[in-house]
Design a protein around this motif. Structure first.
Motif, short mmCIF file in Angstrom:
data_model
loop_
_atom_site.label_atom_id
_atom_site.label_comp_id
_atom_site.label_asym_id
_atom_site.label_seq_id
_atom_site.Cartn_x
_atom_site.Cartn_y
_atom_site.Cartn_z
N UNK A 134 52.80 10.03 -42.20
CA UNK A 134 51.36 10.17 -42.17
C UNK A 134 50.78 9.14 -41.20
N UNK A 135 49.61 9.49 -40.66
CA UNK A 135 48.92 8.60 -39.74
C UNK A 135 47.44 8.59 -40.04
N UNK A 136 46.84 7.41 -39.99
CA UNK A 136 45.39 7.28 -40.08
C UNK A 136 44.89 7.18 -38.65
N UNK A 137 44.10 8.16 -38.24
CA UNK A 137 43.56 8.18 -36.88
C UNK A 137 42.18 7.57 -36.87
N UNK A 138 41.97 6.58 -36.01
CA UNK A 138 40.67 5.93 -35.87
C UNK A 138 40.27 5.95 -34.41
N UNK A 168 41.08 -1.80 -38.26
CA UNK A 168 42.43 -1.23 -38.30
C UNK A 168 43.47 -2.35 -38.25
N UNK A 169 43.28 -3.31 -37.38
CA UNK A 169 44.20 -4.45 -37.29
C UNK A 169 44.20 -5.26 -38.58
N UNK A 170 43.02 -5.47 -39.16
CA UNK A 170 42.90 -6.19 -40.42
C UNK A 170 43.68 -5.47 -41.52
N UNK A 186 51.00 4.96 -40.69
CA UNK A 186 50.75 4.41 -39.36
C UNK A 186 49.26 4.47 -39.08
N UNK A 187 48.68 3.39 -38.60
CA UNK A 187 47.26 3.34 -38.24
C UNK A 187 47.21 3.32 -36.73
N UNK A 221 45.32 5.63 -47.26
CA UNK A 221 46.08 4.67 -46.46
C UNK A 221 46.36 3.41 -47.26
N UNK A 222 45.35 2.89 -47.94
CA UNK A 222 45.52 1.69 -48.74
C UNK A 222 46.53 1.89 -49.87
N UNK A 223 46.54 3.07 -50.47
CA UNK A 223 47.47 3.34 -51.58
C UNK A 223 48.92 3.31 -51.13
N UNK A 224 49.17 3.39 -49.83
CA UNK A 224 50.55 3.33 -49.34
C UNK A 224 51.00 1.91 -49.04
#
Length: 151
Positions: free
Chosen positions: A1-5, A16-18, A28-29, A94-97
């Motif tokens: 999975x990927x979080x796209x920003x 995203x870096x934080x 993956x962010x 994303x946080x739950x992973x």
């Protein structure tokens, strides 16, 4: 999975870096500009509006991202136009992973009583991100959003 920003947004990139550093998610962010978004069927105008968690279980009409009364949960978009979670729900997923703190925060953001207020806050920040900068960087670091304001 990927979080796209939005990688063109210093505010988004800072958060995203934080998130990568503090919550160590397995997701993956990545900036959406570095991914073939057409392969996921996510329109660019949606990616300019909200983060999207691709590769996650699609949001369906009867799925967990639906609110009571048959309406889409706030922050998830409509099922037809938004098969993947977006906004606050994408961040929660994303946080739950991630690590223990991330899992706790992610579960809290996705909890039914918090879901709508979290989505409302996300939309407010998203609409005004061009006025914001990542709070942990110096004011002149170029950390503000490069995306022009929506009219």
């Amino acid at each position: 999975m990927q979080l796209l920003y939005d990688g063109d947004c210093g505010f988004c990139t800072g958060w995203a870096d934080f998130g990568r550093r503090w919550f160590a998610p397995r997701v993956r962010i990545v900036p959406w500009q570095s991914v073939d978004v057409a392969a996921y069927g996510v329109p660019e105008e949606r990616l300019l509006r909200e983060v999207v968690l691709v590769g996650a279980e699609p949001v369906e009409k009867s799925g967990p991202a639906r609110a009571a009364g048959g309406r889409a949960a706030a922050g998830s978009g409509s099922a037809a136009a938004a098969p993947y979670p977006g906004g606050a729900l994408a961040i929660a997923g994303t946080l739950r992973s991630g690590n223990r703190a991330g899992r706790l925060l992610g579960r809290a953001l996705a909890a039914r009583p918090v879901r709508r207020p979290a989505a409302a806050v996300y939309r407010l920040v998203s609409r005004h991100r061009y006025r914001l900068r990542f709070p942990l960087l110096p004011a002149r670091s170029g950390a503000s959003c490069g995306v022009p304001p929506r009219t």
